[in-house]
Design a protein around this motif. Structure first.
Motif, PDB file in Angstrom:
ATOM      1  N   ARG A  49       0.817  -1.215   0.000  1.00 50.32           N
ATOM      2  CA  ARG A  49       0.000   0.000   0.000  1.00 50.32           C
ATOM      3  C   ARG A  49       0.852   1.268   0.000  1.00 50.32           C
ATOM      4  O   ARG A  49       0.561   2.220  -0.726  1.00 50.32           O
ATOM      5  CB  ARG A  49      -0.942   0.009   1.219  1.00 50.32           C
ATOM      6  N   THR A  50       1.888   1.293   0.835  1.00 53.95           N
ATOM      7  CA  THR A  50       2.718   2.503   0.918  1.00 53.95           C
ATOM      8  C   THR A  50       3.381   2.792  -0.420  1.00 53.95           C
ATOM      9  O   THR A  50       3.395   3.930  -0.898  1.00 53.95           O
ATOM     10  CB  THR A  50       3.775   2.348   2.022  1.00 53.95           C
ATOM     11  N   ARG A  51       3.930   1.772  -1.042  1.00 50.84           N
ATOM     12  CA  ARG A  51       4.598   1.945  -2.331  1.00 50.84           C
ATOM     13  C   ARG A  51       3.616   2.439  -3.396  1.00 50.84           C
ATOM     14  O   ARG A  51       3.863   3.442  -4.090  1.00 50.84           O
ATOM     15  CB  ARG A  51       5.221   0.616  -2.769  1.00 50.84           C
ATOM     16  N   LEU A  52       2.499   1.745  -3.535  1.00 48.34           N
ATOM     17  CA  LEU A  52       1.546   2.079  -4.593  1.00 48.34           C
ATOM     18  C   LEU A  52       0.865   3.420  -4.351  1.00 48.34           C
ATOM     19  O   LEU A  52       0.740   4.248  -5.256  1.00 48.34           O
ATOM     20  CB  LEU A  52       0.505   0.969  -4.717  1.00 48.34           C
ATOM     21  N   SER A  53       0.409   3.643  -3.122  1.00 49.59           N
ATOM     22  CA  SER A  53      -0.346   4.867  -2.837  1.00 49.59           C
ATOM     23  C   SER A  53       0.527   6.112  -2.925  1.00 49.59           C
ATOM     24  O   SER A  53       0.089   7.146  -3.451  1.00 49.59           O
ATOM     25  CB  SER A  53      -0.993   4.774  -1.450  1.00 49.59           C
ATOM     26  N   LEU A 265     -20.452  -6.640  20.983  1.00 50.39           N
ATOM     27  CA  LEU A 265     -20.412  -5.811  22.188  1.00 50.39           C
ATOM     28  C   LEU A 265     -20.428  -4.325  21.847  1.00 50.39           C
ATOM     29  O   LEU A 265     -20.697  -3.497  22.710  1.00 50.39           O
ATOM     30  CB  LEU A 265     -19.146  -6.127  22.987  1.00 50.39           C
ATOM     31  N   THR A 266     -20.139  -3.997  20.606  1.00 51.99           N
ATOM     32  CA  THR A 266     -19.980  -2.601  20.197  1.00 51.99           C
ATOM     33  C   THR A 266     -21.323  -1.983  19.809  1.00 51.99           C
ATOM     34  O   THR A 266     -22.364  -2.666  19.765  1.00 51.99           O
ATOM     35  CB  THR A 266     -19.024  -2.495  18.994  1.00 51.99           C
ATOM     36  N   ASP A 267     -21.284  -0.713  19.480  1.00 52.95           N
ATOM     37  CA  ASP A 267     -22.473  -0.029  18.967  1.00 52.95           C
ATOM     38  C   ASP A 267     -22.458  -0.122  17.437  1.00 52.95           C
ATOM     39  O   ASP A 267     -22.356   0.878  16.731  1.00 52.95           O
ATOM     40  CB  ASP A 267     -22.473   1.435  19.424  1.00 52.95           C
ATOM     41  N   ASN A 268     -22.546  -1.376  16.931  1.00 56.57           N
ATOM     42  CA  ASN A 268     -22.501  -1.638  15.491  1.00 56.57           C
ATOM     43  C   ASN A 268     -21.261  -0.982  14.878  1.00 56.57           C
ATOM     44  O   ASN A 268     -21.320  -0.292  13.858  1.00 56.57           O
ATOM     45  CB  ASN A 268     -23.774  -1.128  14.806  1.00 56.57           C
ATOM     46  N   ALA A 269     -20.107  -1.234  15.497  1.00 55.07           N
ATOM     47  CA  ALA A 269     -18.875  -0.538  15.129  1.00 55.07           C
ATOM     48  C   ALA A 269     -18.371  -0.935  13.753  1.00 55.07           C
ATOM     49  O   ALA A 269     -18.613  -2.039  13.259  1.00 55.07           O
ATOM     50  CB  ALA A 269     -17.797  -0.822  16.167  1.00 55.07           C
ATOM     51  N   PHE A 270     -17.630  -0.002  13.157  1.00 52.76           N
ATOM     52  CA  PHE A 270     -16.861  -0.297  11.961  1.00 52.76           C
ATOM     53  C   PHE A 270     -15.581  -1.013  12.372  1.00 52.76           C
ATOM     54  O   PHE A 270     -14.998  -0.724  13.423  1.00 52.76           O
ATOM     55  CB  PHE A 270     -16.502   0.988  11.220  1.00 52.76           C
ATOM     56  N   PHE A 271     -15.115  -1.919  11.510  1.00 51.22           N
ATOM     57  CA  PHE A 271     -13.851  -2.602  11.746  1.00 51.22           C
ATOM     58  C   PHE A 271     -12.772  -1.987  10.871  1.00 51.22           C
ATOM     59  O   PHE A 271     -12.987  -1.745   9.681  1.00 51.22           O
ATOM     60  CB  PHE A 271     -13.958  -4.096  11.444  1.00 51.22           C
ATOM     61  N   MET A 272     -11.576  -1.778  11.465  1.00 57.66           N
ATOM     62  CA  MET A 272     -10.466  -1.186  10.730  1.00 57.66           C
ATOM     63  C   MET A 272      -9.188  -1.980  10.978  1.00 57.66           C
ATOM     64  O   MET A 272      -8.973  -2.533  12.058  1.00 57.66           O
ATOM     65  CB  MET A 272     -10.257   0.276  11.148  1.00 57.66           C
ATOM     66  N   HIS A 273      -8.336  -2.017   9.969  1.00 59.40           N
ATOM     67  CA  HIS A 273      -6.996  -2.597  10.077  1.00 59.40           C
ATOM     68  C   HIS A 273      -6.161  -2.007   8.956  1.00 59.40           C
ATOM     69  O   HIS A 273      -6.656  -1.760   7.858  1.00 59.40           O
ATOM     70  CB  HIS A 273      -7.032  -4.120   9.969  1.00 59.40           C
ATOM     71  N   CYS A 274      -4.862  -1.816   9.210  1.00 52.08           N
ATOM     72  CA  CYS A 274      -4.005  -1.147   8.229  1.00 52.08           C
ATOM     73  C   CYS A 274      -3.634  -2.044   7.049  1.00 52.08           C
ATOM     74  O   CYS A 274      -3.213  -1.540   6.011  1.00 52.08           O
ATOM     75  CB  CYS A 274      -2.744  -0.633   8.905  1.00 52.08           C
ATOM     76  N   LEU A 275      -3.742  -3.358   7.193  1.00 54.85           N
ATOM     77  CA  LEU A 275      -3.333  -4.339   6.187  1.00 54.85           C
ATOM     78  C   LEU A 275      -1.804  -4.313   6.012  1.00 54.85           C
ATOM     79  O   LEU A 275      -1.194  -3.266   6.200  1.00 54.85           O
ATOM     80  CB  LEU A 275      -4.032  -4.122   4.842  1.00 54.85           C
ATOM     81  N   PRO A 276      -1.176  -5.443   5.705  1.00 55.27           N
ATOM     82  CA  PRO A 276      -1.768  -6.760   5.500  1.00 55.27           C
ATOM     83  C   PRO A 276      -2.232  -7.358   6.828  1.00 55.27           C
ATOM     84  O   PRO A 276      -1.693  -7.017   7.884  1.00 55.27           O
ATOM     85  CB  PRO A 276      -0.619  -7.581   4.902  1.00 55.27           C
ATOM     86  N   VAL A 277      -3.212  -8.246   6.751  1.00 57.69           N
ATOM     87  CA  VAL A 277      -3.799  -8.807   7.971  1.00 57.69           C
ATOM     88  C   VAL A 277      -3.758 -10.330   7.927  1.00 57.69           C
ATOM     89  O   VAL A 277      -3.967 -10.937   6.873  1.00 57.69           O
ATOM     90  CB  VAL A 277      -5.252  -8.312   8.143  1.00 57.69           C
ATOM     91  N   ARG A 278      -3.447 -10.938   9.048  1.00 55.50           N
ATOM     92  CA  ARG A 278      -3.479 -12.390   9.183  1.00 55.50           C
ATOM     93  C   ARG A 278      -4.903 -12.789   9.542  1.00 55.50           C
ATOM     94  O   ARG A 278      -5.352 -12.617  10.684  1.00 55.50           O
ATOM     95  CB  ARG A 278      -2.521 -12.845  10.283  1.00 55.50           C
ATOM     96  N   ARG A 279      -5.629 -13.290   8.555  1.00 53.21           N
ATOM     97  CA  ARG A 279      -7.021 -13.702   8.806  1.00 53.21           C
ATOM     98  C   ARG A 279      -7.073 -14.843   9.813  1.00 53.21           C
ATOM     99  O   ARG A 279      -6.241 -15.736   9.819  1.00 53.21           O
ATOM    100  CB  ARG A 279      -7.686 -14.129   7.501  1.00 53.21           C
ATOM    101  N   ASN A 280      -8.082 -14.754  10.660  1.00 54.12           N
ATOM    102  CA  ASN A 280      -8.362 -15.748  11.695  1.00 54.12           C
ATOM    103  C   ASN A 280      -7.254 -15.835  12.745  1.00 54.12           C
ATOM    104  O   ASN A 280      -7.245 -16.749  13.567  1.00 54.12           O
ATOM    105  CB  ASN A 280      -8.668 -17.110  11.075  1.00 54.12           C
ATOM    106  N   MET A 281      -6.358 -14.848  12.726  1.00 57.85           N
ATOM    107  CA  MET A 281      -5.461 -14.564  13.843  1.00 57.85           C
ATOM    108  C   MET A 281      -5.826 -13.184  14.398  1.00 57.85           C
ATOM    109  O   MET A 281      -6.220 -13.064  15.546  1.00 57.85           O
ATOM    110  CB  MET A 281      -3.997 -14.576  13.395  1.00 57.85           C
ATOM    111  N   ILE A 282      -5.736 -12.172  13.537  1.00 58.16           N
ATOM    112  CA  ILE A 282      -6.120 -10.814  13.924  1.00 58.16           C
ATOM    113  C   ILE A 282      -7.643 -10.665  13.918  1.00 58.16           C
ATOM    114  O   ILE A 282      -8.234 -10.126  14.855  1.00 58.16           O
ATOM    115  CB  ILE A 282      -5.495  -9.783  12.955  1.00 58.16           C
TER     116      ILE A 282
END
Length: 317
Positions: A49-53, A265-282
């Motif tokens: 992302r950093t390189r491309l953006s 538990l949240t108030d219908n919160a948005f989920f955020m992560h910077c990526l890359p993400v380890r699915r089913n770990m993070i």
């Protein structure tokens, strides 16, 4: 703007967000600003992302772009002073940096923490040498202790999706198989506090971040309490900061993975992560793929944060 390494360099965050919105509305309004100007992007570490953006942002501004991958097509560089250079590094950063300055108008640097030398990491020795010796404006594309372009994009994203003036924004630690630096959570905490949000940081004991980055945030070890009524959940892993465990993994507790139960538990919160993400770990598949996931809009805003910074640097030349 001659340097960009933290929220302090952006000036009024309100004005910077307004400028970012204007850029997003017309990305090519300043297409002549960078004419005959060259951006050099120096990568000591991998990037997507950093390189491309950042490259896209520079092109939007009419700049030429040089991308240099250290250790991949360039000489390996020694970064320490006083070292007898009898190993595999034939060139020193102190000669390489001013040479790079000869070929560029603005320099972006990406250099991760070693996680072995806390003093060197938190003194930001690599990027500070570029600032000191290049003779050019320098900005961070992620350094040892901070990732300001990411945090700026995160704040832009929150501003676009918040439904109340002061949303509850939760930064939560999550497990990861590798030791990761504190750069992203440090900057996220610093920037969201500066934006005036209700910032809560939750993590297992032993994962406390440096106080200079978390000042103004609430530290909550009870994860369920932290998630309660949250408007945004930002998941990220980081290794220990405090001595004697600096850079170590202290836990891989999978109960900290963000899943539908915790998001409930949240108030219908948005989920955020910077990526890359380890699915089913993070985060579980269903959460990151849900309609409340902002990971793609967040990544898209990396172009906007980079263009805002580059525009200001060009204007300073």
């Amino acid at each position: 703007m001659k340097t960009f390494t933290s929220v302090a360099d952006i000036g009024s965050l309100t004005e910077a967000i307004a400028e970012a919105r204007a850029i997003k509305a017309d990305r090519f309004a300043d297409a002549s600003l960078g004419r005959n100007r060259t951006l050099m992007m120096v990568f000591f570490n991998s990037s997507l992302r950093t390189r491309l953006s950042t490259q896209k942002a520079a092109l939007n501004l009419g700049m030429n772009v040089i991308v240099l991958d250290i250790n991949q097509g360039a000489w390996k560089l020694e970064t320490e002073r006083g070292v007898i250079m009898d190993g595999d590094k034939p060139e020193h950063l102190l000669e390489a940096i001013p040479v790079m300055g000869c070929y560029a108008d603005i320099i972006g640097v990406r250099a991760f923490a070693s996680l072995t030398d806390k003093k060197a990491d938190y003194e930001e020795q690599v990027i500070n040498q570029f600032i000191r010796y290049s003779g050019r404006p320098v900005f961070s594309m992620e350094a040892a202790t901070g990732h300001p372009l990411q945090a700026f994009a995160d704040v832009i994203t929150i501003e676009e999706h918040k439904t109340k003036p002061r949303p509850k924004v939760v930064l939560t630690w999550a497990p990861h198989p590798r030791a990761l630096p504190q750069a992203v959570p440090n900057s996220f905490a610093q920037w969201t506090v500066a934006a005036g949000y209700d910032v809560v940081i939750t993590h297992p004991r032993g994962y406390e971040l440096a106080p200079e980055f978390t000042a103004g945030a609430t530290i909550e070890y009870d994860r369920e309490k932290a998630f309660s009524e949250a408007d945004f959940i930002y998941a990220k892993n980081w290794s220990a900061y405090a001595d004697p465990d600096y850079g170590k993994i202290l836990s891989t507790d999978r109960s900290w993975t963000v899943d539908t139960r915790s998001m409930a538990l949240t108030d219908n919160a948005f989920f955020m992560h910077c990526l890359p993400v380890r699915r089913n770990m993070i985060v579980t598949d269903d959460v990151i793929e849900s309609e409340r996931s902002l990971v793609i809009p967040e990544a898209a805003n990396r172009e906007i944060s980079a263009q805002t910074v580059l525009k200001r640097m060009l204007q300073s030349l």
